[in-house]
Motif scaffolding. Structure first.
Motif, PDB file in Angstrom:
ATOM      1  N   MET A  55      -1.735   4.205  -4.000  1.00 13.18           N
ATOM      2  CA  MET A  55      -1.675   3.183  -5.048  1.00 13.18           C
ATOM      3  C   MET A  55      -1.270   1.862  -4.396  1.00 13.18           C
ATOM      4  O   MET A  55      -0.765   1.847  -3.277  1.00 13.18           O
ATOM      5  N   ILE A  56      -1.488   0.800  -5.127  1.00 15.26           N
ATOM      6  CA  ILE A  56      -1.001  -0.521  -4.720  1.00 15.26           C
ATOM      7  C   ILE A  56       0.047  -0.971  -5.727  1.00 15.26           C
ATOM      8  O   ILE A  56      -0.132  -0.815  -6.932  1.00 15.26           O
ATOM      9  N   TYR A  57       1.132  -1.514  -5.224  1.00 14.88           N
ATOM     10  CA  TYR A  57       2.073  -2.254  -6.043  1.00 14.88           C
ATOM     11  C   TYR A  57       1.992  -3.684  -5.545  1.00 14.88           C
ATOM     12  O   TYR A  57       2.145  -3.934  -4.342  1.00 14.88           O
ATOM     13  N   ALA A  58       1.721  -4.623  -6.432  1.00 19.56           N
ATOM     14  CA  ALA A  58       1.672  -6.035  -6.048  1.00 19.56           C
ATOM     15  C   ALA A  58       2.748  -6.801  -6.807  1.00 19.56           C
ATOM     16  O   ALA A  58       2.839  -6.694  -8.030  1.00 19.56           O
ATOM     17  N   HIS A  59       3.532  -7.551  -6.069  1.00 20.34           N
ATOM     18  CA  HIS A  59       4.574  -8.366  -6.685  1.00 20.34           C
ATOM     19  C   HIS A  59       3.979  -9.542  -7.454  1.00 20.34           C
ATOM     20  O   HIS A  59       4.616 -10.052  -8.372  1.00 20.34           O
ATOM     21  N   THR A  60       2.752  -9.975  -7.069  1.00 21.79           N
ATOM     22  CA  THR A  60       2.200 -11.196  -7.655  1.00 21.79           C
ATOM     23  C   THR A  60       0.744 -11.043  -8.048  1.00 21.79           C
ATOM     24  O   THR A  60      -0.134 -10.903  -7.194  1.00 21.79           O
ATOM     25  N   VAL A  61       0.468 -11.080  -9.331  1.00 19.84           N
ATOM     26  CA  VAL A  61      -0.903 -11.182  -9.826  1.00 19.84           C
ATOM     27  C   VAL A  61      -1.296 -12.651  -9.753  1.00 19.84           C
ATOM     28  O   VAL A  61      -0.558 -13.525 -10.217  1.00 19.84           O
TER      29      VAL A  61
ATOM     30  N   VAL B  55       2.228  -4.676   3.177  1.00 21.57           N
ATOM     31  CA  VAL B  55       2.854  -3.623   3.969  1.00 21.57           C
ATOM     32  C   VAL B  55       2.417  -2.267   3.440  1.00 21.57           C
ATOM     33  O   VAL B  55       2.008  -2.133   2.290  1.00 21.57           O
ATOM     34  N   ARG B  56       2.518  -1.274   4.319  1.00 19.14           N
ATOM     35  CA  ARG B  56       2.158   0.096   3.973  1.00 19.14           C
ATOM     36  C   ARG B  56       3.412   0.953   4.077  1.00 19.14           C
ATOM     37  O   ARG B  56       4.168   0.848   5.045  1.00 19.14           O
TER      38      ARG B  56
ATOM     39  N   TRP C 298       0.885  -1.173   0.000  1.00 16.14           N
ATOM     40  CA  TRP C 298       0.000   0.000   0.000  1.00 16.14           C
ATOM     41  C   TRP C 298       0.915   1.213   0.000  1.00 16.14           C
ATOM     42  O   TRP C 298       1.707   1.405   0.927  1.00 16.14           O
ATOM     43  N   LEU C 299       0.842   2.033  -1.035  1.00 14.89           N
ATOM     44  CA  LEU C 299       1.737   3.174  -1.187  1.00 14.89           C
ATOM     45  C   LEU C 299       0.994   4.485  -0.936  1.00 14.89           C
ATOM     46  O   LEU C 299       0.169   4.904  -1.752  1.00 14.89           O
TER      47      LEU C 299
END
Length: 132
Positions: free
Chosen positions: A71-77, A119-120, A49-50
């Motif tokens: 924004m969200i950055y996700a390592h895994t779709v 994590v945030r 969570w950015l």
């Protein structure tokens, strides 16, 4: 901090722990399909969570469209209903429109289902912009 270090810290550094949905992948897929949303959805894991550091002017632009500097950055779709990303890809969302049920991160076009723990972090908008 140079650009490379800022991106590395954003992607792999420590952050404030957050909890997403405890549903298994198949459960989450069935749940989202049962909602029959008018937008696409994307199941993600290993997410960040950015909270974006933005100027007052940038915040005002986002507010005009009811979006927030998050924004969200996700390592895994895990799964993307629109087929834009393959399982295992990473994804960076557009800004937050709404956050529901403690795990549904909604943007203008997509609902991201935050599965498992994340994590945030607070980051500069420019740092997020350096990720493709």
């Amino acid at each position: 901090m140079n650009d490379f270090n800022a991106v590395t810290e954003m992607l792999y550094g420590d952050g404030e722990p957050m909890v997403g949905s405890a549903m298994a992948d198949a459960q989450a897929l069935a749940h989202m399909e049962s909602l029959r949303l008018n937008t696409g959805f994307c199941l993600v894991r290993n997410w960040i969570w950015l909270d974006l550091d933005v100027t007052d002017a940038q915040r005002a632009v986002l507010a005009k469209t009811r979006r927030q500097p998050v924004m969200i950055y996700a390592h895994t779709v895990v799964y993307d209903s629109a087929g834009r990303w393959d399982a295992g890809d990473f994804v960076r969302t557009s800004p937050l429109l709404a956050f529901d049920d403690g795990f549904l991160f909604k943007t203008s076009n997509t609902t991201y289902v935050l599965l498992g723990d994340g994590v945030r972090k607070r980051v500069a908008l420019e740092t997020v912009g350096r990720i493709f």
